[in-house]
Design a protein around this motif. Structure first.
Motif, PDB file in Angstrom:
ATOM      1  N   GLU A   1       0.835  -1.195   0.000  1.00 28.84           N
ATOM      2  CA  GLU A   1       0.000   0.000   0.000  1.00 28.84           C
ATOM      3  C   GLU A   1       0.872   1.248   0.000  1.00 28.84           C
ATOM      4  N   THR A   2       0.385   2.303  -0.634  1.00 30.61           N
ATOM      5  CA  THR A   2       1.093   3.576  -0.609  1.00 30.61           C
ATOM      6  C   THR A   2       0.693   4.369   0.627  1.00 30.61           C
ATOM      7  N   ALA A   3       1.534   5.328   0.982  1.00 32.53           N
ATOM      8  CA  ALA A   3       1.218   6.182   2.123  1.00 32.53           C
ATOM      9  C   ALA A   3      -0.069   6.961   1.874  1.00 32.53           C
ATOM     10  N   ASP A   4      -0.277   7.387   0.637  1.00 31.61           N
ATOM     11  CA  ASP A   4      -1.485   8.143   0.311  1.00 31.61           C
ATOM     12  C   ASP A   4      -2.732   7.299   0.546  1.00 31.61           C
ATOM     13  N   SER A   5      -2.675   6.044   0.111  1.00 34.94           N
ATOM     14  CA  SER A   5      -3.806   5.145   0.304  1.00 34.94           C
ATOM     15  C   SER A   5      -4.054   4.902   1.796  1.00 34.94           C
ATOM     16  N   TYR A   6      -2.973   4.704   2.548  1.00 30.22           N
ATOM     17  CA  TYR A   6      -3.126   4.455   3.990  1.00 30.22           C
ATOM     18  C   TYR A   6      -3.716   5.676   4.694  1.00 30.22           C
ATOM     19  N   LEU A   7      -3.268   6.867   4.318  1.00 26.21           N
ATOM     20  CA  LEU A   7      -3.810   8.077   4.940  1.00 26.21           C
ATOM     21  C   LEU A   7      -5.302   8.216   4.667  1.00 26.21           C
TER      22      LEU A   7
END
Length: 208
Positions: free
Chosen positions: A21-27
């Protein structure tokens, strides 16, 4: 959570990062789980709180209730970037030398053409192409090098959406466009890239 204050406790709901997962998706998942607007959480976690800077992994770790090293391991894009080699900038003197050299080559090509040399002979003597010969015969002054304009790949698929926002509300600010892209369209873009595009779509007196 108040921008400018240091978070003292993790958020109530803390989903686990997913593999790949990307940080953007996690945020986005973290914001949704805690009933927060993604744009608010994203700016809260910026290196300079409230800005559009990259996410601070230490601050994200605090809110997610995880170790900063684990956050960086899960989201390598949040690791501090290695210093990149400086982009080469040609000194003005070097640019002028190159221009003088091109001007001299043009003059030599014109002299050879006036002396009766064939195009094939000129190509061989000066190691140039037919286009250069044509330019030299048309003008003694070499043309200015064209600047290449490239649309930012970061805005791919968003130009029509941004243009529609500007058409509906010509006075809308870049920050409001960024927020709508983030919250309503699920896209996070670099603020500077977005601002550059918005300014290019406006007349100078309407620039942000």
């Amino acid at each position: 959570m108040t921008a400018g204050s240091r978070p003292e406790a993790p958020l109530p709901v803390r989903p686990r990062p997913r593999h790949g997962e990307t940080a953007d998706s996690y945020l986005r998942r973290l914001a949704a789980a805690n009933h927060l607007h993604f744009s608010y959480l994203r700016r809260y976690l910026a290196t300079r709180q409230g800005s559009y800077d990259p996410v601070n992994p230490v601050r994200l770790a605090a809110l997610a209730g995880r170790d900063p090293a684990a956050i960086v391991h899960a989201f390598p894009e949040l690791a501090p970037a290695a210093p990149s080699p400086a982009t080469r900038r040609y000194p003005r003197e070097e640019v002028e030398r190159n221009r003088v050299a091109r001007r001299e080559k043009y003059a030599a090509i014109r002299r050879d053409a006036d002396s009766g040399y064939t195009q094939r002979a000129i190509i061989s003597r000066h190691r140039v192409g037919r286009r250069t010969i044509a330019l030299a015969l048309a003008s003694a002054e070499p043309p200015e090098r064209k600047k290449i304009h490239r649309e930012s790949a970061a805005l791919n698929g968003l130009h029509a959406i941004i243009d529609a926002m500007l058409d509906r509300n010509p006075a809308i600010g870049t920050a409001a466009i960024w927020q709508r892209l983030a919250d309503d369209h699920g896209r996070t873009v670099a603020y500077y890239t977005l601002r550059t595009y918005v300014v290019s779509r406006r007349t100078p007196d309407k620039a942000d």
